[in-house]
Every structure is written in C-alpha cells, then in structure tokens.
Motif scaffolding. Sequence first.
Motif, PDB file in Angstrom:
ATOM      1  N   VAL A  66       0.836  -1.202   0.000  1.00  0.00           N
ATOM      2  CA  VAL A  66       0.000   0.000   0.000  1.00  0.00           C
ATOM      3  C   VAL A  66       0.872   1.254   0.000  1.00  0.00           C
ATOM      4  O   VAL A  66       0.626   2.208  -0.750  1.00  0.00           O
ATOM      5  CB  VAL A  66      -0.949  -0.006   1.208  1.00  0.00           C
ATOM      6  N   GLN A  67       1.899   1.259   0.821  1.00  0.00           N
ATOM      7  CA  GLN A  67       2.801   2.401   0.879  1.00  0.00           C
ATOM      8  C   GLN A  67       3.453   2.651  -0.467  1.00  0.00           C
ATOM      9  O   GLN A  67       3.525   3.793  -0.938  1.00  0.00           O
ATOM     10  CB  GLN A  67       3.870   2.141   1.937  1.00  0.00           C
ATOM     11  N   ALA A  68       3.911   1.577  -1.115  1.00  0.00           N
ATOM     12  CA  ALA A  68       4.586   1.720  -2.405  1.00  0.00           C
ATOM     13  C   ALA A  68       3.618   2.173  -3.496  1.00  0.00           C
ATOM     14  O   ALA A  68       3.970   2.996  -4.351  1.00  0.00           O
ATOM     15  CB  ALA A  68       5.246   0.404  -2.793  1.00  0.00           C
ATOM     16  N   LEU A  69       2.400   1.630  -3.502  1.00  0.00           N
ATOM     17  CA  LEU A  69       1.416   2.009  -4.515  1.00  0.00           C
ATOM     18  C   LEU A  69       0.945   3.452  -4.334  1.00  0.00           C
ATOM     19  O   LEU A  69       0.521   4.098  -5.300  1.00  0.00           O
ATOM     20  CB  LEU A  69       0.218   1.065  -4.468  1.00  0.00           C
ATOM     21  N   ASN A  70       1.013   3.949  -3.120  1.00  0.00           N
ATOM     22  CA  ASN A  70       0.645   5.340  -2.861  1.00  0.00           C
ATOM     23  C   ASN A  70       1.829   6.287  -3.037  1.00  0.00           C
ATOM     24  O   ASN A  70       1.794   7.434  -2.599  1.00  0.00           O
ATOM     25  CB  ASN A  70       0.052   5.477  -1.455  1.00  0.00           C
ATOM     26  N   TRP A  71       2.874   5.774  -3.666  1.00  0.00           N
ATOM     27  CA  TRP A  71       4.054   6.532  -4.050  1.00  0.00           C
ATOM     28  C   TRP A  71       4.843   7.102  -2.880  1.00  0.00           C
ATOM     29  O   TRP A  71       5.472   8.144  -2.979  1.00  0.00           O
ATOM     30  CB  TRP A  71       3.700   7.640  -5.038  1.00  0.00           C
ATOM     31  N   GLU A  72       4.803   6.376  -1.793  1.00  0.00           N
ATOM     32  CA  GLU A  72       5.762   6.635  -0.742  1.00  0.00           C
ATOM     33  C   GLU A  72       6.966   5.740  -1.033  1.00  0.00           C
ATOM     34  O   GLU A  72       6.869   4.767  -1.758  1.00  0.00           O
ATOM     35  CB  GLU A  72       5.151   6.303   0.624  1.00  0.00           C
ATOM     36  N   LEU A  76       5.930   2.238  -6.348  1.00  0.00           N
ATOM     37  CA  LEU A  76       5.594   1.316  -7.430  1.00  0.00           C
ATOM     38  C   LEU A  76       4.556   1.986  -8.316  1.00  0.00           C
ATOM     39  O   LEU A  76       3.531   2.460  -7.819  1.00  0.00           O
ATOM     40  CB  LEU A  76       5.019   0.006  -6.875  1.00  0.00           C
ATOM     41  N   ALA A  77       4.792   2.048  -9.601  1.00  0.00           N
ATOM     42  CA  ALA A  77       3.834   2.654 -10.520  1.00  0.00           C
ATOM     43  C   ALA A  77       2.599   1.764 -10.622  1.00  0.00           C
ATOM     44  O   ALA A  77       2.707   0.572 -10.918  1.00  0.00           O
ATOM     45  CB  ALA A  77       4.467   2.836 -11.902  1.00  0.00           C
ATOM     46  N   THR A  78       1.436   2.323 -10.374  1.00  0.00           N
ATOM     47  CA  THR A  78       0.220   1.518 -10.401  1.00  0.00           C
ATOM     48  C   THR A  78      -0.059   0.948 -11.789  1.00  0.00           C
ATOM     49  O   THR A  78      -0.662  -0.114 -11.914  1.00  0.00           O
ATOM     50  CB  THR A  78      -0.993   2.338  -9.942  1.00  0.00           C
ATOM     51  N   ALA A  79       0.392   1.635 -12.840  1.00  0.00           N
ATOM     52  CA  ALA A  79       0.122   1.165 -14.201  1.00  0.00           C
ATOM     53  C   ALA A  79       0.911  -0.082 -14.561  1.00  0.00           C
ATOM     54  O   ALA A  79       0.529  -0.817 -15.477  1.00  0.00           O
ATOM     55  CB  ALA A  79       0.425   2.276 -15.205  1.00  0.00           C
ATOM     56  N   LEU A 105      -4.490   0.741  -7.611  1.00  0.00           N
ATOM     57  CA  LEU A 105      -4.044  -0.480  -8.264  1.00  0.00           C
ATOM     58  C   LEU A 105      -4.883  -0.777  -9.501  1.00  0.00           C
ATOM     59  O   LEU A 105      -6.107  -0.631  -9.494  1.00  0.00           O
ATOM     60  CB  LEU A 105      -4.146  -1.648  -7.280  1.00  0.00           C
ATOM     61  N   LYS A 106      -4.211  -1.240 -10.581  1.00  0.00           N
ATOM     62  CA  LYS A 106      -4.903  -1.548 -11.834  1.00  0.00           C
ATOM     63  C   LYS A 106      -5.160  -3.039 -12.026  1.00  0.00           C
ATOM     64  O   LYS A 106      -6.126  -3.419 -12.697  1.00  0.00           O
ATOM     65  CB  LYS A 106      -4.082  -1.026 -13.019  1.00  0.00           C
ATOM     66  N   TYR A 107      -4.282  -3.887 -11.469  1.00  0.00           N
ATOM     67  CA  TYR A 107      -4.395  -5.322 -11.736  1.00  0.00           C
ATOM     68  C   TYR A 107      -4.159  -6.139 -10.470  1.00  0.00           C
ATOM     69  O   TYR A 107      -3.259  -5.833  -9.685  1.00  0.00           O
ATOM     70  CB  TYR A 107      -3.362  -5.768 -12.785  1.00  0.00           C
ATOM     71  N   VAL A 108      -4.958  -7.181 -10.299  1.00  0.00           N
ATOM     72  CA  VAL A 108      -4.778  -8.095  -9.182  1.00  0.00           C
ATOM     73  C   VAL A 108      -4.801  -9.519  -9.705  1.00  0.00           C
ATOM     74  O   VAL A 108      -5.585  -9.861 -10.599  1.00  0.00           O
ATOM     75  CB  VAL A 108      -5.869  -7.880  -8.107  1.00  0.00           C
TER      76      VAL A 108
END
Length: 312
Positions: A66-72, A76-79, A105-108
């Motif tokens: 979550v931290q990485a996807l929220n650009w902390e 991690l780039a969500t795309a 997030l775009k893909y799971v």
Amino acid sequence: MSESVIPRPSGAQQGSRFSLGPALLFCPGSRPDRFSKAAERADAVIVDLEDAVVPGEKEQARQNVVQALNWEEPGLATATTLVRVNTASSGELDADLDALAGTELKYVVAPKCETAEELDAMAERLPGVGIIPQIETPRGVLEAERLAQHEAVVALFWGTEDLITGLGGVTARRPDGSPRGVIAHIRHSVLITAAACRIPAIDTICGSMADSQRLAVESEDAAAEGFLAKACVHPDQVDAVRRAYTPEDADVEWAKALIAAFEQEAGLAMDEGRYAEPTTVGAFSFRHEMIDAPVVLQAQRVLTRYEATRRH
C-alpha cells in the motif's frame, strides 16, 4: 447471457485492457527493498502477498505494498504493478482487499481461482480493477472458460506446482527440465481458452534459475504460440524473456511496410493501421503475395511486440 459474461473485442483489440509485458517479475511483498529494482528491470512487477510471504509477515507485506502504490518510498507505478493476493481459504484475502481498496491499483492476480463467485466478490471489493485468475488446480482448469468470460477478467495466468500436487503427482517436469505431458496439455488448454474468450494469456515461471537454455526454450515457445507475457522469478531471467519476444529487424521492416500498404488500401491515416480492424478491407497484394486479415493481424502483433520491448 449471464451478468458475468460479456462479448470480447476482436482482432487487434484483443487484450486491450491488459497489455503489459513481456517480462513480468515476481517480487515478495515482504521485501520492499526489492520493489524499485524489480520495477527497473522488468516490464511489470507482480508483488506477491501469497506464497512468497510467510504467515507472520502478511500484515507487514500488505502495508509495504500500500505504501509503495501510494508513491511513498519505495514507490511502485500503479500502471505497471500487479498484486497477487491470498486465497479466500487462507483467511488473509479480506485484509488484502481492504488494504488494496485504498490504492489506485490496476491489476490483481487471483491465485488458485476456481469459481466465478470468487471473482464476483473480488470485483465488488475492487471495482474497476482488472482481475487475472491464476489457473493452478484441477477444478480451475475445468472452470477456466467460465473464469475467462467474467467481465472483470483481463487475462489468464497459470502455474505448475500446485497443479501437479492437485493431480496427485510429485514433479511437474522431466529430468531434462521440460514439462511433463499433463502440464504441457494444461498450458495449451489455458492458452486456447484465453484466445477463445479474446483475452491474453500469461505463461508461468521457469523455476530453474540456473538453466538458461530451458528458460530460452520456454520463452521462445511462449512468444511463438501466443502468450502475451511470461512470468519471471529473478531479474536475471528478464533479458531472456525480452529477447524471445523481440522481433528480428527484418520482421519489423516487413510489418511496417505491410501496415503501410494496408493503410493505403483502407484509406487510413499513417499509424491508424497499427490498431485498425484487419477486416477493414479485403485481400490485397503486397510484395507479390496476397494479404488478408489474419496476415494483417500478425503484422500488427509484430509491431506491438516491437514497441513493448523497446521500452527498456
């Protein structure tokens, strides 16, 4: 037609909701120190909350993702990030979905997926997120078509070790590293099912990091047979996958010239033919050969792969 089944686009539009690839690199959610390195090396990262994370580290792994996807840091780039969640039977899935609902997030990836009802529940919790069922159980193989037809599904993935265990076997590969017959059969079954439902298929990992020849063979097969991408378990595998998916210069020149001829025949603007429906025109002549829609589609795919492998 049921609510879980939708018509799929045809021709060049196939897989338009999921076009990442060709090298997708697994990274444990419990190792945020590897997130940035994985993202730099591969076309996309599959951050794993399931098998790669021991039970006692699940909550911390969720927080890391979550931290990485929220650009902390580390971001991690969500795309270009996929997250493999836990199964419902693990008791961890609800917490995974709650955490991911607060991201873009775009893909799971849904491991060991077996029923459309699982997908319904996931889609309700993560609206708009593309779901990728991972076919890893005998029942999942039998239900693959139904899973592929679900409106939230953007691709099919598959895996070997859980499959062979579910079949009652002890090893998925022969001594030379090649897949045993039943595993090869399932691999092709998943590919055919995905194509029939007009979504892409992702090839499974080559678990042996030391067998570069086996990785090259599997990657070449995946590219030639129609898999959109192949999963990797180590950064050193990425280049081999990309090489397999990179068209030769002569193939690129042929594809560009053919698409230019197609555009002229169809009255399309430059570069429109890259994405246009191949049946826009009938058969036409190109370099002393008659060309029809399937050949135009092949040329479009060559250029799509060329662009994908040029990104890195």
